[in-house]
Design an enzyme around this catalytic site. Sequence first.
Site, mmCIF file in Angstrom:
data_model
loop_
_atom_site.group_PDB
_atom_site.id
_atom_site.type_symbol
_atom_site.label_atom_id
_atom_site.label_comp_id
_atom_site.label_asym_id
_atom_site.label_seq_id
_atom_site.Cartn_x
_atom_site.Cartn_y
_atom_site.Cartn_z
ATOM 1 N N LEU A 1 0.811 -1.218 0.000
ATOM 2 C CA LEU A 1 0.000 0.000 0.000
ATOM 3 C C LEU A 1 0.852 1.279 0.000
ATOM 4 O O LEU A 1 1.706 1.464 0.862
ATOM 5 C CB LEU A 1 -0.923 0.003 1.234
ATOM 6 C CG LEU A 1 -1.875 1.208 1.335
ATOM 7 C CD1 LEU A 1 -2.889 1.198 0.208
ATOM 8 C CD2 LEU A 1 -2.564 1.229 2.693
ATOM 9 N N ASP A 2 0.580 2.153 -0.960
ATOM 10 C CA ASP A 2 1.240 3.464 -1.048
ATOM 11 C C ASP A 2 2.761 3.357 -1.109
ATOM 12 O O ASP A 2 3.476 4.286 -0.705
ATOM 13 C CB ASP A 2 0.832 4.352 0.145
ATOM 14 C CG ASP A 2 -0.643 4.689 0.131
ATOM 15 O OD1 ASP A 2 -1.228 4.681 -0.960
ATOM 16 O OD2 ASP A 2 -1.216 4.941 1.203
ATOM 17 N N ALA A 3 3.257 2.249 -1.603
ATOM 18 C CA ALA A 3 4.704 2.044 -1.630
ATOM 19 C C ALA A 3 5.248 1.777 -3.030
ATOM 20 O O ALA A 3 6.415 1.438 -3.189
ATOM 21 C CB ALA A 3 5.082 0.890 -0.704
#
Lengths: 284, 284, 284, 284
Positions: free
Chosen positions: A227-229
């Site tokens: 996530l969000d990486a």
Amino acid sequence: PHSATLLIHCQDRQGLVSRITDFIARNNGNIIYLDQHVDAQKQVFFMRVEWELESFAIPAADIADQFRQELAEPLAMHWQLHFSDETPRMAVFVSKLPHCLFDILARCQSGEWNIDVPLIVSNHPDLKPIADRFGIDYYVLPITPNNKQEQEAEQRALLARYNIDFVVLARYMQILSPEFIDHYPERIINIHHSFLPAFPGAKPYHSAYARGVKIIGATSHYVTSELDAGPIIAQDVVHVSHRDSVEDLVRKGRDLEKLVLARAIWNHTQRKILSYDNRTVIFD
Amino acid sequence: PHSATLLIHCQDRQGLVSRITDFIARNNGNIIYLDQHVDAQKQVFFMRVEWELESFAIPAADIADQFRQELAEPLAMHWQLHFSDETPRMAVFVSKLPHCLFDILARCQSGEWNIDVPLIVSNHPDLKPIADRFGIDYYVLPITPNNKQEQEAEQRALLARYNIDFVVLARYMQILSPEFIDHYPERIINIHHSFLPAFPGAKPYHSAYARGVKIIGATSHYVTSELDAGPIIAQDVVHVSHRDSVEDLVRKGRDLEKLVLARAIWNHTQRKILSYDNRTVIFD
Amino acid sequence: PHSATLLIHCQDRQGLVSRITDFIARNNGNIIYLDQHVDAQKQVFFMRVEWELESFAIPAADIADQFRQELAEPLAMHWQLHFSDETPRMAVFVSKLPHCLFDILARCQSGEWNIDVPLIVSNHPDLKPIADRFGIDYYVLPITPNNKQEQEAEQRALLARYNIDFVVLARYMQILSPEFIDHYPERIINIHHSFLPAFPGAKPYHSAYARGVKIIGATSHYVTSELDAGPIIAQDVVHVSHRDSVEDLVRKGRDLEKLVLARAIWNHTQRKILSYDNRTVIFD
Amino acid sequence: PHSATLLIHCQDRQGLVSRITDFIARNNGNIIYLDQHVDAQKQVFFMRVEWELESFAIPAADIADQFRQELAEPLAMHWQLHFSDETPRMAVFVSKLPHCLFDILARCQSGEWNIDVPLIVSNHPDLKPIADRFGIDYYVLPITPNNKQEQEAEQRALLARYNIDFVVLARYMQILSPEFIDHYPERIINIHHSFLPAFPGAKPYHSAYARGVKIIGATSHYVTSELDAGPIIAQDVVHVSHRDSVEDLVRKGRDLEKLVLARAIWNHTQRKILSYDNRTVIFD
């Protein structure tokens, strides 16, 4: 096709630029843009080269084969070939917030972007009037813990049916499953409303306010299963002060989100992005 | 004194601005700067007011007492009173990196800042030649796991002996103990070489490179006992690209660090900062 | 009305803040925002104060009269009184470029702004489909050297008929006559596609390219009879490089224009702007 | 020498990149950096290429000759060849303001820059103590309308005697004669304290204040005989508000000037600048 663009990355070695540009020059192609980059630490070579096809000796349909034989296979290259007369087909996923969607549709509609948007998918019906206003098909697929798998199957069926090249999550408030994501590597672009890696996850403006930062940001990135990486494509920031409430951060952030997402879409469709090792090379 | 400045915060209630400005107006003070702020969520009132003392009816030495009696105590205010003819005395703590130190000393020496810097403390001898060049006392107090307590005692003795008002950590690579920090609340300013809360701790430029961010930043903040988590005073950023190596980030970051630290020192010594609830109100 | 806002400027003198805030406090008004500024050079005092009307002793309809009698006339103030429940009515003038118009309409439509846009005026029919899409009346009034006077009379009749408070020139490519402008002092906002005072007049992106600048900008300002010389409300910039063609500058500039115009409209309708001596005071 | 850098510009034609990189590859040079640019409008080709010399087949001393024969003359190229082990020699011209001088000397002294500064020239004695502090020769050559010619002759003699490669005007408040300038084409860098082309000439901060701009800037450029009109190397800006007096603009501008001048010096000495048609190509 008016011009062709090659995006290449491979292990660095001597003479790569020379061999690639020779391939184009020898076939009477006029290079109109060339950018290369070497990651000196990892010894990886990156290149974007664009050339005019008018007097090019190889027919457009045969370029891929010939390039593969002559250079790509012998040199173990990762590569993509694009033509300037292709119009990419984009699907937009949204939830309830309209600002990024409006901005995207205005750019397409006004001719600023040469992108087709035949499909909007949402887990809420709220933004259907906007889709109607622009004459775009809008599907409501609400997500619950129980139906996520089927709904994603439905989403993927829609993407296939509409012949979609890439997906933009324009403040879509659902987390896609790793299975979904794996089907569209470097083909899903998300806008996150913080300056990543600060404030990943939910409610970043509230966290930014609580931490008392003097700058807020937005980040567009390719979606990966973490996530969000995923690889960051674009970021921008705006200064804030103690006078700004959470609502002010949300308001100021909206403009950032629009801009930062638009830059990612532009660079993606202009074939200016190479992704490697969870980082991006952006030839802009 | 030419002018006086009051920094006030207290619980918000009706008529505060009116009562404070009336106190000044009634005593024939001419307000040259007034800024106030209300944290609507927490119902806290903040104010900075500066007025000319020339024809002020209360002698400078009595202002504090009279303000306390008339307003501060009845209204349970937190407050500070400063006079424009005071020259703050600053100590600089450094390790081996010279850029922030050079920048600070150049600003003081050239008259850009009205600040005295009588003392530089370091855990390394490397920057002594710079101190010598500017004629400033330089003490080398190496820190080891075993001697930290004594060395901090020595540092505090130096701060007392040199009559220091506030401390600037100009890329000082040691963590101060909570005991040390508690003695100088909102009087120790640090520069951290990242856009906090992203990349706290050591080697932020390496982390930023590894994450592939498109923007790097620097953050100045008051030091609290939690590492890199004190109230943020100033932040700024610069765009970077895939072309920038870690060394480029370090180079570009240096300029940010200098600027962002300088802004914090300026605002601190201009008495423009109020700190509350781990956030700052900056009346600039 | 939920809150009232006073915008005041007058010659500076002692006790102004005290007298104004006392007027509000005495009548049981709770100040939720106060900002003041003194132009020390010209000795002019500026203030914006906003207070809740819920328990205010003076009925909304009588505030203006009472403020005039008690303070404004005795102190020779220039002032405006606004109420938060008023919805400003805005007309948009356009020519052929859609990006600012789209951005404005999206913000109004999505509820980001509380502004009514009942009227769009253009010298070209090109953008009528957008007006239709948003259900807004669109008038085509082509301007020639011979008909300018009549067409402006018609424009003014439309502004009156639609009860318009202020006009936004969203890349409207005609110069308004001084007579027109004089009827709407500080009520016409223009966006100019350069960083004024650099590159006034036509084709600023071409001029910027020819000059080889490394930054381009946009400027929103109130329109005065001198071309591109009115009080500046907002400016912003973006970095460019030798890689950017004139077309790239135009593309990058579009986003700036949208943002910088939107900030001006926001500040204008939030009653945060005071204009004086061809400069603006922006209490944001 | 560790690496060699070629800066090339010439009329664009097919196969240029291929021929140049082939020259390097054939002689066993490993390209570590290549950037090229085509001005499509003027059909001019620009290239910067840097390669390691370790195993290069041509001795460093012979590269220029061989490149000239094989490529530069046949293709009518303008070109420069630099080696990474050369240390450029810079003279700094100053008047009374110390901030740019301090910043430059700190960067050289701390090893941030690999540049020798053996000479400072001024029309005033004020900054001699700084030169003394850094152990650099400082010559005072006051300029009057009557002695300008002789003093410039003296300046040029100093530049020759100290073997100076390029000159930096670090807020030097005299206008150099065209004769002087013609001797150092693209070898004199000036910092102008405005966002050119806005506010050329004297007192730009006063003009910026009077115009009420919301952003101020600084511009570094190569000096040409037309005042403040030479090729722009770098620009940057900072936001200002109605609260900022002229003195605040001067203070905020100082930091900009330092940064923008430093970027120009960095790019110049890193051989990253090509100048053409009063514009710069900056390969950074």
